[in-house]
Scaffold this active site. Structure first.
Site, PDB file in Angstrom:
ATOM      1  N   GLU A  77       0.808  -1.230   0.000  1.00  0.00           N
ATOM      2  CA  GLU A  77       0.000   0.000   0.000  1.00  0.00           C
ATOM      3  C   GLU A  77       0.843   1.283   0.000  1.00  0.00           C
ATOM      4  OE1 GLU A  77      -4.219  -0.294   1.545  1.00  0.00           O
ATOM      5  OE2 GLU A  77      -3.020  -0.903   3.271  1.00  0.00           O
ATOM      6  N   HIS A  96      -0.935   5.902   7.383  1.00  0.00           N
ATOM      7  CA  HIS A  96      -2.056   5.046   6.962  1.00  0.00           C
ATOM      8  C   HIS A  96      -2.262   3.997   8.046  1.00  0.00           C
ATOM      9  CE1 HIS A  96      -4.818   2.423   5.103  1.00  0.00           C
ATOM     10  NE2 HIS A  96      -3.957   1.422   5.109  1.00  0.00           N
ATOM     11  N   HIS A  98      -5.195   1.232  10.365  1.00  0.00           N
ATOM     12  CA  HIS A  98      -6.452   0.491  10.524  1.00  0.00           C
ATOM     13  C   HIS A  98      -6.933   0.705  11.961  1.00  0.00           C
ATOM     14  CE1 HIS A  98      -4.140  -2.273   7.510  1.00  0.00           C
ATOM     15  NE2 HIS A  98      -4.611  -1.195   6.902  1.00  0.00           N
ATOM     16  N   HIS A 167     -11.815  -0.424   5.908  1.00  0.00           N
ATOM     17  CA  HIS A 167     -10.361  -0.583   5.846  1.00  0.00           C
ATOM     18  C   HIS A 167      -9.659   0.209   6.949  1.00  0.00           C
ATOM     19  CE1 HIS A 167      -6.582  -0.249   3.013  1.00  0.00           C
ATOM     20  NE2 HIS A 167      -6.254  -0.456   4.260  1.00  0.00           N
TER      21      HIS A 167
HETATM   22 ZN   LIG Z   1      -4.315  -0.562   4.887  1.00  0.00          ZN
END
Ligand SMILES: [Zn+2]
Length: 257
Positions: A77, A96, A98, A167
Site C-alpha cells: 500500500e 495510513h 487500521h 479498511h
Molecule cells: Zn491498509
C-alpha cells in the site's frame, strides 16, 4: 533542517509511537517526504511498526517505485503515500492506519467529528473513500497501484484525513510530529465519540472553534506530546523545528475540496 540520519531515526520513533498508542498494530505505516528531494519519500519495508529499525527504511518516488537500498519487500500500500505526496506539496508526512475505533465510522455513514479540543485537527468535514466506487466490488480493499493512490488523494482533497470504507483511514501533516499527533487524537476522538453517541445527543466542536484551535496551536503543543510519547517508547527526544514556511493555513488545506 534535520539531516537524513536524524530524519530516519525520527521515522523509526514515529512508527514506535503509533504502535504504542494503538493507531498501528502489526499493519499500517507512516512515511516522511525527503526534504532534500521532494519527489521522493521514506517508508519502511513491509514490517510491523513496533519493531522497525532505520535499516528497514526504503526510498520511493511519487509513483511508488523503489529507489536506492532494498532491505526487503515493500508495503503493497505504498501507493497511498505516493498519491498523496504527488497531490499535496505542503504535506511532509502520511500515516495510513487500521485504527480500530475509526472503522465503525467508515461503514455506517455516521460522521466522525471532533468532540474534544485536542482532536480539532481531524477537521469537521471528514470524507469516506470507498474503493468500490471506481475499482469495483471485487478488490481486496487494499490500495495496491498508483491509480488507486491518486483516487484516494483526490477524495482527501485539501483535508487532514480521510476514512477508507471497511479498511481504515489516512492522516497527513506538515511534519511527522504533526501527523502523529493528529492520528493519536483521531483514534481517541473516535472512541470517545462512540461513547458519547451511546449516551445521547452529542454537541460537536463548531467550525469556528476548530478554526480558532488551529490558529492558536503552536509547536509547543506538538512537542509536549512528542516528548512524552518518546519517553513511553524509550526513544531519544530531540527538540523539533517548527518552521513550516509560508503559505500553509487551514484555508489552504480545505482548498482542494
Ligand atoms: Zn491498509
Amino acid at each position: 533542517m534535520m539531516d537524513q540520519h536524524d530524519l530516519l531515526e525520527e521515522l523509526v520513533t514515529a512508527n514506535r509511537i503509533l504502535a504504542n498508542e494503538g493507531v498501528l498494530d502489526s499493519f499500517g505505516h507512516v512515511s516522511v517526504r525527503n526534504p532534500e528531494n521532494p519527489n521522493s519519500f521514506f517508508l519502511s519495508r513491509a514490517r510491523a511498526p513496533a519493531i522497525i529499525e532505520a535499516s528497514d527504511i526504503m526510498e520511493f518516488t511519487l509513483d511508488g517505485t523503489s529507489i536506492g537500498a532494498e532491505p526487503g519487500k515493500p508495503y503493497s500500500e505504498r501507493f497511498i503515500h505516493a498519491g498523496i505526496y504527488e497531490a499535496r506539496p505542503e504535506v511532509n508526512a502520511v500515516v495510513h492506519n487500521h485504527s480500530p475505533s475509526v472503522i465503525p465510522f467508515s461503514v455506517t455513514g455516521k460522521k466522525l467529528r471532533p468532540i474534544m479540543h485536542m482532536c480539532a485537527p481531524i477537521g469537521d468535514d471528514i470524507p469516506t473513500w470507498d474503493i468500490s466506487h471506481k475499482f469495483g466490488e471485487s478488490t481486496n480493499l487494499l490500495v495496491t497501484n498508483i491509480d488507486m493512490g491518486r483516487d484516494l488523494a483526490a477524495c482527501l482533497g485539501g483535508r487532514t484525513m480521510t476514512l477508507m470504507r471497511g479498511h481504515g483511514s489516512t492522516v497527513v501533516g506538515r511534519s511527522l510530529r504533526e501527523a502523529v499527533f493528529t492520528a493519536v487524537y483521531m483514534e481517541l476522538n473516535a472512541g470517545m465519540q462512540m461513547k458519547a453517541m451511546a449516551l445521547g445527543e452529542v454537541t460537536y466542536l463548531s467550525p469556528g472553534e476548530i478554526a480558532a484551535i488551529e490558529r492558536g496551536r503552536a509547536g509547543f503543543t506538538f512537542e509536549r506530546g512528542w516528548e512524552n510519547w518518546c519517553h513511553e517508547v524509550d526513544r531519544p527526544y530531540v527538540p523539533g523545528n517548527w518552521d513550516f514556511g509560508e503559505g500553509y493555513s487551514r484555508a489552504d488545506r480545505q482548498a482542494g475540496g
